[in-house]
Design an enzyme around this catalytic site. Structure first.
Site, PDB file in Angstrom:
ATOM      1  N   ASP A  89      34.656  -6.150   3.746  1.00 20.56           N
ATOM      2  CA  ASP A  89      35.394  -7.284   4.294  1.00 20.56           C
ATOM      3  C   ASP A  89      34.968  -8.527   3.534  1.00 20.56           C
ATOM      4  O   ASP A  89      33.815  -8.668   3.147  1.00 20.56           O
ATOM      5  CB  ASP A  89      35.084  -7.413   5.788  1.00 20.56           C
ATOM      6  N   ASP A 266      38.688  -0.167  11.980  1.00 21.03           N
ATOM      7  CA  ASP A 266      37.243  -0.375  12.024  1.00 21.03           C
ATOM      8  C   ASP A 266      36.928  -1.190  13.254  1.00 21.03           C
ATOM      9  O   ASP A 266      37.763  -1.954  13.732  1.00 21.03           O
ATOM     10  CB  ASP A 266      36.750  -1.118  10.782  1.00 21.03           C
ATOM     11  N   CYS A 304      32.127  17.384  24.723  1.00 29.08           N
ATOM     12  CA  CYS A 304      31.671  16.909  23.414  1.00 29.08           C
ATOM     13  C   CYS A 304      30.694  17.891  22.789  1.00 29.08           C
ATOM     14  O   CYS A 304      29.809  18.433  23.464  1.00 29.08           O
ATOM     15  CB  CYS A 304      31.020  15.540  23.574  1.00 29.08           C
ATOM     16  N   CYS A 306      28.740  16.988  20.086  1.00 27.49           N
ATOM     17  CA  CYS A 306      27.794  16.257  19.245  1.00 27.49           C
ATOM     18  C   CYS A 306      26.363  16.682  19.541  1.00 27.49           C
ATOM     19  O   CYS A 306      26.083  17.307  20.570  1.00 27.49           O
ATOM     20  CB  CYS A 306      27.960  14.747  19.432  1.00 27.49           C
ATOM     21  N   CYS A 309      24.987  15.500  23.039  1.00 28.40           N
ATOM     22  CA  CYS A 309      25.505  16.216  24.204  1.00 28.40           C
ATOM     23  C   CYS A 309      25.040  17.671  24.256  1.00 28.40           C
ATOM     24  O   CYS A 309      24.947  18.257  25.342  1.00 28.40           O
ATOM     25  CB  CYS A 309      27.028  16.145  24.224  1.00 28.40           C
ATOM     26  N   HIS A 335      26.398   9.794  19.605  1.00 27.98           N
ATOM     27  CA  HIS A 335      27.504  10.274  20.446  1.00 27.98           C
ATOM     28  C   HIS A 335      28.749   9.412  20.288  1.00 27.98           C
ATOM     29  O   HIS A 335      29.858   9.937  20.103  1.00 27.98           O
ATOM     30  CB  HIS A 335      27.091  10.300  21.913  1.00 27.98           C
TER      31      HIS A 335
END
Length: 369
Positions: A89, A266, A304, A306, A309, A335
């Protein structure tokens, strides 16, 4: 850079951005690495979560550590140990949101450093020169983020200034770019005024940008105002260019923006909120610091897969968070980023199957903000 649309379901698009450093599957969510790091995450961890591109911020990096330090490392990729694409940016939003002594002129902007108060002058050419040193794969023009609310006269003046800076930024990009794989995106401004947004779009299309971004949203406007701007503007944007909605947002915001044809997103929300104990799940937002989770042995999200989790309970994450343990914010960040990146995978899969509308309706209905 090359962009290819592979599938389309109504206005929702699924495609690929190709760079020498790797392909990016769209719609894509880009984790924010403001200071050259996605907070609490190593590059290897980001890769394991499925991140294909991350952000760096010119405003912050030119202030600290400074482009001279990053130049010693031959660019931001080596400085931070990330080998895949980076979008930088230009800092226009941060100048608007963080600096207390900002003065905007026709050809440059002056603002005070948040570190020591020094006055810094940034021109469109300087912004592109710094991004060239960063070596980012996608570089953003310097723009002025129109404040909200703004009357039409102020919004038009701001939009025209951004359009002028966009052309100067493009010329500087051509001057400084290191290879043909680098890309530059223009930014559409115009506040909440649809005709100004269209005027800005037309001015951006006149320049040979590799992609177009929509700026000046998520600045305090209502959800309806934002939706109206997107529904009016996005269908008029060139179909062959990637469309980037800057700084947005919540999971539902993203799903709704994909529905009108946005390709790139984003936001600091998943990482910042993780550090504050706000967890994103398939059922909605979970505030892990609350007492109700003290003895809750379930994972953050039963749906989930991940690392967090699969290995830890709500009770444990709450304990770490309330004790300000670093591991707590790392596990929460892991997560939340996985949730966002997995949401994009599900969105892409639904578009490929021509089932996006069904997916979007089910997701929004089941999600509690």
């Amino acid at each position: 850079m090359n962009f290819e649309i592979l599938y389309q379901d109504s206005m929702a698009r699924c495609g690929q951005l190709f760079f020498l450093r790797g392909a990016i599957h769209t719609p894509v969510f880009m984790p924010v690495g403001t200071y050259g790091t996605v907070k609490a995450m190593t590059p290897d961890e980001l890769l394991s979560l499925g991140a294909e591109i991350i952000l760096g911020n010119t405003y912050h990096l030119m202030i600290r550590p400074g482009e001279e330090v990053i130049a010693l490392h031959n660019g931001l990729h080596k400085f931070m140990g990330w080998e895949k694409p980076i979008l930088s940016d230009s800092g226009g939003f941060q100048i608007w949101s963080l600096s207390k002594k900002t003065k905007v002129y026709d050809d440059f902007v002056e603002f005070d450093s948040p570190i020591n108060g020094d006055i810094i002058r940034l021109t469109p050419e300087k912004a592109m020169a710094v991004q060239s040193i960063l070596g980012s794969d996608i570089q953003m023009v310097l723009d002025e983020c129109t404040h909200y609310p703004a009357n039409k006269t102020d919004a038009q003046s701001s939009m025209l200034r951004s359009a002028k800076w966009a052309k100067t930024s493009f010329d500087a990009f051509e001057k400084y770019k290191k290879n043909d794989d680098n890309a530059i995106f223009g930014i559409i401004q115009g506040g909440m005024y649809h005709n100004l947004r269209e005027d800005s779009l037309n001015k951006m299309v006149e320049i040979d940008f590799d992609g177009l971004a929509i700026g000046g949203l998520s600045v305090g406007e209502t959800e309806q105002e934002r939706s109206d701007v997107l529904e009016s503007l996005v269908p008029k944007m060139p179909k062959h260019l990637p469309r980037y909605l800057m700084g947005l947002g919540t999971p539902i915001d993203i799903v709704k923006a994909v529905a009108v044809g946005i390709d790139m997103f984003d936001c600091v929300i998943p990482t910042r909120h993780a550090r504050n104990g706000q967890i994103y799940t398939s059922q909605g937002l979970l505030r892990i610091k609350n007492a109700q989770y003290q003895k809750d042995t379930r994972p953050l999200d039963a749906n989930c897969s991940c690392y967090t989790c699969q290995n830890y309970s709500r009770s444990y994450i709450r304990h770490l968070t309330n004790c300000n343990e670093i591991l707590g914010l790392r596990l929460a960040t892991t997560h939340n980023l996985f949730f966002y990146l997995d949401l994009m995978r599900q969105i892409r899969d639904s578009i490929r199957k021509n089932e996006f509308k069904k997916f979007a309706e089910a997701f929004i209905q089941g999600y509690q903000q």
